[in-house]
Design an enzyme around this catalytic site. Structure first.
Site, mmCIF file in Angstrom:
data_model
loop_
_atom_site.group_PDB
_atom_site.id
_atom_site.type_symbol
_atom_site.label_atom_id
_atom_site.label_comp_id
_atom_site.label_asym_id
_atom_site.label_seq_id
_atom_site.Cartn_x
_atom_site.Cartn_y
_atom_site.Cartn_z
ATOM 1 N N ASP A 88 -11.428 2.211 -1.450
ATOM 2 C CA ASP A 88 -11.304 3.049 -1.251
ATOM 3 C C ASP A 88 -11.660 4.283 -2.402
ATOM 4 O OD1 ASP A 88 -9.692 3.439 0.751
ATOM 5 O OD2 ASP A 88 -8.031 3.614 0.051
ATOM 6 N N ASP A 111 0.260 -1.059 0.422
ATOM 7 C CA ASP A 111 0.057 0.050 -0.103
ATOM 8 C C ASP A 111 0.795 1.572 0.380
ATOM 9 O OD1 ASP A 111 -2.593 1.493 0.456
ATOM 10 O OD2 ASP A 111 -1.833 1.880 2.514
ATOM 11 N N GLU A 164 1.206 -0.494 -5.520
ATOM 12 C CA GLU A 164 -0.483 0.893 -5.063
ATOM 13 C C GLU A 164 0.415 2.103 -5.424
ATOM 14 O OE1 GLU A 164 -1.510 3.186 -4.599
ATOM 15 O OE2 GLU A 164 -2.017 2.699 -2.045
#
Length: 490
Positions: free
Chosen positions: A391, A291, A338
């Site tokens: 998200d 992430d 990411e």
């Protein structure tokens, strides 16, 4: 090799007990994915949820979430009785997790199971404890002390244990031994169930893509045990915290609140903490999505105490030096970067040097008059094309929120007349793209709106709740997904 998959967290699986687990429905979902021709099951962090019920604010980067332990499997092994949990009210909405009810009811059941387990523990229990000692003992002590202190964060505990002093921990271990045993049992049980599920998925030709958050929570066993690795003051409070500057998601940025790293200390220790963390993730998952990859090039550091992320500033991360060490230690680990957010030439250079596939999100692609990098004709093969991430709004919810001009552009691009057709054509666009891998949220395949959104960044509550109904995951949908996947040679 062209391939495709589905993003759906364990918590979103159907279950009669309040949240998705690693039991029967998880195995059925693997069967569903196999029938649908999918090769990847992407999930969110499987660690315990913390502040705001977020899997990105966990009490441990290593531990498994107790809520995912399947109660029927415990019953089958003789550790629980059906009547002890079948009549409990786990929530009134089968499409939403009720975290308060889980908090109230799950651990008492696991304690009953633990008492029966320790009457005659199996031989592989001690093996597990010995193999996981590097993190398990700190986690078991941390959770035992948290319970003793009424759930207070570790930085509010008495001084001697707050500072992780050896003598105090030894006396704590003796005093709270039964609690320590319980938390060991929870992790042993979690990983036994998890390993069985993962083995079944792999045997079915499906790899699990897991998620490794770049940051850990301040109130975690990780920071408690290694405060020297984080930007904390003498009282062990954060000096700076993590987040993102103002962007697509929020005009005031995202204030995550996690302490940022003392990268110089990590460098001096050869990045051993990071190497251990990534090594564990590559053992738990088949592939690992790291992430906020851009934070390794430079990260947004916000003064602790600020109410928004506006006053942060960029600071240098470890860059490729860390990933050279990862490659030396772990070889050809399957890592996904990411790389969303503010992407600079320096971040692009880091991604290119790493060789990791980045992420392309179609929900970011359609601004009228703008030749966006997220439009599929710009993709290289070494990337993953997403309809949206956890998200984002669902595709249907996103389309409904667009302006007339924006919606007209998307409809023209995807050759669709209605919003519903457009939502399905967005999935087809991902599957037809040059990207080696295409992934869509399960909500998008089912055709759900924003009532099924998983997370809204910068909102502290009401997230991580969506669950699928059993009837959503039907043979007709699997057949439709299989046809799409075959059509685009994935």
């Amino acid at each position: 090799m062209r391939e495709s998959g589905v993003l759906m967290h364990l918590s979103s699986l159907p279950s009669p007990y309040g949240i998705g687990t690693m039991g029967k429905e998880a195995f059925r979902f693997v069967d569903f994915l196999a029938k649908a021709g999918q090769k990847i099951w992407q999930i969110l962090p499987i660690t315990p949820t913390g502040y705001g019920d977020s899997p990105y604010q966990s009490f441990s980067t290593y531990a498994g979430n107790p809520y995912f332990i399947d109660l029927d499997l415990l019953c089958k092994s003789g550790l629980l009785k059906k009547g002890e949990y079948a009549s409990i009210n786990w929530g009134d909405d089968p499409c939403a997790v009720d975290y308060e009810k889980l908090f109230q009811n799950r651990l008492p059941l696991l304690k009953k199971a633990a008492a029966r387990f320790f009457a005659a523990p199996p031989k592989d229990y001690e093996t597990f404890v010995c193999e996981q000692t590097a993190w398990l003992e700190d986690y078991a002590l941390f959770m035992s002390l948290k319970t003793e202190n009424g759930g207070a964060p570790w930085y509010e505990w008495p001084e001697e244990v707050r500072r992780h002093r050896y003598d105090a921990l030894q006396s704590t271990y003796a005093r709270l031994y039964d609690d320590v045993l319980f938390w060991r049992f929870v992790q042993y049980t979690f990983y036994k169930q998890w390993n069985a599920l993962k083995a079944y998925a792999n045997h079915s030709g499906i790899e699990i893509l897991g998620d490794l958050p770049i940051y850990v929570a301040h109130d975690s066993a990780d920071v408690w045990a290694h405060p020297e690795l984080f930007e904390l003051d003498e009282d062990l409070n954060p000096i700076e915290v993590a987040g993102c500057p103002p962007d697509y998601f929020s005009e005031t940025g995202q204030l995550w609140g996690n302490p940022v790293y003392r990268w110089q200390v990590h460098r001096e220790t050869g990045y051993e903490w990071w190497l251990g963390r990534i090594a564990h993730a590559t053992q738990v998952y088949d592939r690992v999505r790291i992430d906020h990859f851009r934070g390794f090039e430079s990260f947004w550091a916000i003064p602790a105490g600020d109410e928004t992320a506006v006053n942060g500033c960029w600071k240098a991360g470890p860059g490729m030096e860390l990933f050279h060490r990862v490659n030396q230690r772990l070889g050809s680990a399957k890592i996904v970067a990411e790389d969303l957010g503010l992407i600079t030439p320096q971040v692009r250079a880091l991604l290119e040097e790493s060789g990791y596939p980045g992420m392309k999100v179609l929900a970011f692609a359609f601004t009228p008059g703008v030749d966006s990098d997220y439009l599929p004709f710009h993709y290289t093969s070494n990337c993953i094309c997403y309809t949206g991430t956890h998200d984002n709004e669902t595709v249907l919810g996103w389309l409904r929120s667009l302006s007339k001009a924006e919606l007209s552009y998307v409809k023209n691009y995807t050759r669709a007349k209605t919003i519903e057709d457009c939502a399905q054509n967005i999935i087809a666009l991902a599957w037809s793209s040059p990207a080696d891998t295409a992934i869509a949220q399960m909500q998008d395949f089912i055709g759900l709106g924003n009532e099924a959104r998983m997370n809204t960044p910068s909102t502290p509550s009401g997230n991580w709740r969506w669950r699928a109904r059993k009837e959503h995951l039907n043979a007709r949908l699997a057949s439709k997904m299989l046809a799409l996947t075959k059509l685009y040679w994935r």
